[in-house]
Scaffold this motif. Sequence first.
Motif, PDB file in Angstrom:
ATOM      1  N   PRO A   1      -0.188  -8.965  -6.900  1.00 27.07           N
ATOM      2  CA  PRO A   1      -1.194  -8.861  -5.842  1.00 27.07           C
ATOM      3  C   PRO A   1      -2.564  -9.398  -6.250  1.00 27.07           C
ATOM      4  O   PRO A   1      -3.281  -9.973  -5.433  1.00 27.07           O
ATOM      5  CB  PRO A   1      -1.230  -7.356  -5.562  1.00 27.07           C
ATOM      6  CG  PRO A   1       0.120  -6.857  -5.964  1.00 27.07           C
ATOM      7  CD  PRO A   1       0.510  -7.695  -7.134  1.00 27.07           C
TER       8      PRO A   1
ATOM      9  N   LYS B   1      -6.435 -13.287  -0.512  1.00 27.76           N
ATOM     10  CA  LYS B   1      -6.503 -12.251   0.499  1.00 27.76           C
ATOM     11  C   LYS B   1      -6.478 -12.871   1.899  1.00 27.76           C
ATOM     12  O   LYS B   1      -7.193 -13.812   2.189  1.00 27.76           O
ATOM     13  CB  LYS B   1      -7.767 -11.413   0.319  1.00 27.76           C
ATOM     14  CG  LYS B   1      -7.678 -10.438  -0.845  1.00 27.76           C
ATOM     15  CD  LYS B   1      -6.558  -9.424  -0.624  1.00 27.76           C
ATOM     16  CE  LYS B   1      -6.475  -8.413  -1.753  1.00 27.76           C
ATOM     17  NZ  LYS B   1      -5.368  -7.457  -1.563  1.00 27.76           N
TER      18      LYS B   1
ATOM     19  N   PRO C   1       4.379  -0.968  -0.430  1.00 24.67           N
ATOM     20  CA  PRO C   1       3.670  -2.242  -0.273  1.00 24.67           C
ATOM     21  C   PRO C   1       3.857  -2.850   1.113  1.00 24.67           C
ATOM     22  O   PRO C   1       4.864  -2.626   1.790  1.00 24.67           O
ATOM     23  CB  PRO C   1       4.309  -3.135  -1.344  1.00 24.67           C
ATOM     24  CG  PRO C   1       4.931  -2.198  -2.314  1.00 24.67           C
ATOM     25  CD  PRO C   1       5.356  -1.014  -1.525  1.00 24.67           C
TER      26      PRO C   1
ATOM     27  N   ILE D   1       2.309  -9.975  -1.139  1.00 19.81           N
ATOM     28  CA  ILE D   1       1.815  -8.597  -1.050  1.00 19.81           C
ATOM     29  C   ILE D   1       0.317  -8.620  -0.740  1.00 19.81           C
ATOM     30  O   ILE D   1      -0.465  -9.282  -1.417  1.00 19.81           O
ATOM     31  CB  ILE D   1       2.076  -7.840  -2.366  1.00 19.81           C
ATOM     32  CG1 ILE D   1       3.576  -7.771  -2.658  1.00 19.81           C
ATOM     33  CG2 ILE D   1       1.476  -6.435  -2.291  1.00 19.81           C
ATOM     34  CD1 ILE D   1       4.376  -6.961  -1.677  1.00 19.81           C
ATOM     35  N   GLN D   2      -0.061  -7.849   0.282  1.00 19.71           N
ATOM     36  CA  GLN D   2      -1.456  -7.835   0.730  1.00 19.71           C
ATOM     37  C   GLN D   2      -2.068  -6.434   0.744  1.00 19.71           C
ATOM     38  O   GLN D   2      -3.246  -6.288   1.055  1.00 19.71           O
ATOM     39  CB  GLN D   2      -1.550  -8.426   2.137  1.00 19.71           C
ATOM     40  CG  GLN D   2      -1.198  -9.898   2.222  1.00 19.71           C
ATOM     41  CD  GLN D   2      -2.287 -10.794   1.677  1.00 19.71           C
ATOM     42  OE1 GLN D   2      -3.453 -10.417   1.625  1.00 19.71           O
ATOM     43  NE2 GLN D   2      -1.913 -11.998   1.235  1.00 19.71           N
ATOM     44  N   GLY D   3      -1.310  -5.426   0.415  1.00 26.61           N
ATOM     45  CA  GLY D   3      -1.840  -4.059   0.461  1.00 26.61           C
ATOM     46  C   GLY D   3      -0.699  -3.064   0.528  1.00 26.61           C
ATOM     47  O   GLY D   3       0.373  -3.293  -0.040  1.00 26.61           O
ATOM     48  N   LEU D   4      -0.910  -1.963   1.252  1.00 31.41           N
ATOM     49  CA  LEU D   4       0.115  -0.920   1.312  1.00 31.41           C
ATOM     50  C   LEU D   4       0.077  -0.195   2.646  1.00 31.41           C
ATOM     51  O   LEU D   4      -0.919  -0.222   3.379  1.00 31.41           O
ATOM     52  CB  LEU D   4      -0.054   0.071   0.157  1.00 31.41           C
ATOM     53  CG  LEU D   4      -1.390   0.812   0.007  1.00 31.41           C
ATOM     54  CD1 LEU D   4      -1.507   2.010   0.940  1.00 31.41           C
ATOM     55  CD2 LEU D   4      -1.560   1.286  -1.437  1.00 31.41           C
TER      56      LEU D   4
ATOM     57  N   THR E   1      -5.703  -2.833   2.843  1.00 31.80           N
ATOM     58  CA  THR E   1      -5.635  -4.096   2.113  1.00 31.80           C
ATOM     59  C   THR E   1      -6.429  -4.071   0.815  1.00 31.80           C
ATOM     60  O   THR E   1      -6.392  -5.041   0.060  1.00 31.80           O
ATOM     61  CB  THR E   1      -6.154  -5.252   2.983  1.00 31.80           C
ATOM     62  OG1 THR E   1      -7.554  -5.049   3.248  1.00 31.80           O
ATOM     63  CG2 THR E   1      -5.400  -5.321   4.296  1.00 31.80           C
TER      64      THR E   1
ATOM     65  N   THR F   1      -3.211  -1.441  -3.757  1.00 29.94           N
ATOM     66  CA  THR F   1      -1.810  -1.850  -3.802  1.00 29.94           C
ATOM     67  C   THR F   1      -0.935  -0.677  -4.211  1.00 29.94           C
ATOM     68  O   THR F   1      -1.399   0.267  -4.853  1.00 29.94           O
ATOM     69  CB  THR F   1      -1.593  -3.016  -4.783  1.00 29.94           C
ATOM     70  OG1 THR F   1      -2.059  -2.621  -6.087  1.00 29.94           O
ATOM     71  CG2 THR F   1      -2.347  -4.246  -4.329  1.00 29.94           C
TER      72      THR F   1
END
Length: 621
Positions: free
Chosen positions: A235, A240, A292, A317-320, A333, A336
């Motif tokens: 990540p 982003k 994720p 993957i950009q965040g959770l 965002t 992670t």
Amino acid sequence: MARRRIRLPSKPGALFLASFAGIVTAAAIFVGAGSDAAARKTETMPVSEIKPGMKGHAVTVFSGDKSDRFEIEIVDTIPNYLPRQDAILFRSTDPRMAHSGIVGGMSGSPIYIDGKMVGALAYGWRFNKDALGALTPIDNMLEVGNLPYRPDVRPHPSGRSRAGASGWADAMLGLDTSPLPPRRRPDELDPASGLVQLQVPLSVAGLGAGSSRMLAESFGMVPVRGGSSGTMPPPEQTPKKKWQPGDAVSVVLVRGDSSVAGNGTVTWVNPKGDRLLAFGHSMFNDGPTNVPMADARVHTIIASVERSVKISSPQTIQGLMYQDRQPAIALRTDVTAPMIPVHTEIQGPDPDLPTRTYQNHVAFGVDLTPNLLSVVLAEGVDEAARDSVEVVLQVQHEISLETSRGTRDIVIDEEAFFPGGVIGRMLGRSRGILAVSAMLDNDFEVGRILGVRQRVRLEYGAPVETIDKVRLGRDQVRAGEVVRLEVELRGYKGERRTEILPLRIPDDAAGQQVQIQVAGGNFVRPYRPIPGSLDDLVTTLSSAYPTRSMIASVYREGEGLSTRHGLIHQLPDSVLETLVDRGSTVDSITFKQLARRVIPTKTIIEGEHNVKVDVLPAKTF
């Protein structure tokens, strides 16, 4: 359920920012495309202002990673369709939806009327011929967005089957091992027919039919053959994304050589771009989560009589996802989620062929992790052992675990025979997978799984023998003597042989009736104290006898007591009565005293036989 990500047109549009004023909640929404798009505020429209015949539009991704709009018209409002939540019916005459109707993957598509957000597309009817659906009001979704991020909270198992430490006990005792699927009880069904939340298309890549079926059974979601971007970069190395309402989004369960992700659409984005709401309904309805999420690309829409779906692939993957609730899922965002590295090595039956390796990462969760591990393992085995022949499967699980007492590694070896080729889905009940489930779901603490390495070896053949008969070589047995047990074994093809096992009768067993048991290594478990911590439980989980062995045991009448402090042997009845707490709601664990011998064998031993013997006093000279 979750659907695919949606993006806006590439031409300049307006940026919609939300404000919070009094009781009316406004949503921060970015509707235009392009980093230079102008920003202006857009308020939300409460349900009370929505009337039949009002016209508006929704935003979703039909193909690629750019979103587009389609027109809608409000049909009516159904008050209190769900607890404290209204359903707003709408219809679309967009020609792209004339054939497909409402599409799985559109869940979360934002809907606007007069420049105000009213909610997210989320519901439809099965087998519906028209583009008629319902949306979740934005006010209900914003309540989910205000909930905190709780990475310390783990969702509980779904309750569809006994799991964790209970599941381990079931397997060890031979309970709940029916290969037939459980019947669906009436209390598991919604008796009301009508609008249902759109199913989350579970995009799968690098998985075969058997593994996909395991996913469907474990999570109650429909796998859709999609794609993946391969091994995703970390990540911190991922550019982003500037999220906008209508973007396609994926909740990532597995990434690497295999890919599993639930896909849907982003509804709302806050002004900073670090908080998102999506789907307009839940994914698993687990509450606080730590899974994720990634951006996604939509390949096409598959029209279906039952339910049309988007075919898509997760990207980076950009965040959770930190909340999974009935009205929406909430995403971040700026942080992670952890994923567990899983390394799988498969050596097929042909030793001349190279070892296959699979590198994956799976999401962390009490119910998620064991199911995902079993899917990854089953896929590797199914791919390497497609022959419908007699084959032996040997699996070694190396599990790295962190508890409150520190980090430790455990190794679990197991072996199984398949007469008509390996059935990968049966590995979901393997000792290694059950051990992971128990580490996450027990009475002590949630263990942190740091990594899993699975080594699998497949061998052609049927090195299996079944215990057919056990008998003593003499009529009288005396205390302290070594008796000869004649064990008759039957091979897989019917061949027979007899093996002699010498076994000593305990010196103090005179005047007692003892039971002699001969069983295969998989049919007997070492006695262990009652676990007092997760570390104790882990030690118990890793304790086992080899599959290629016979265990000869002599059980006596006297009982012992298993406590948190250890095993207490040779207790007289009077002492046992004193130590056992008869007034407690928790039963004490007693066991018969025994002498035991482990005899290694060249074959897998199956079966169990018992012989009862009256022991005479020892001879005196």
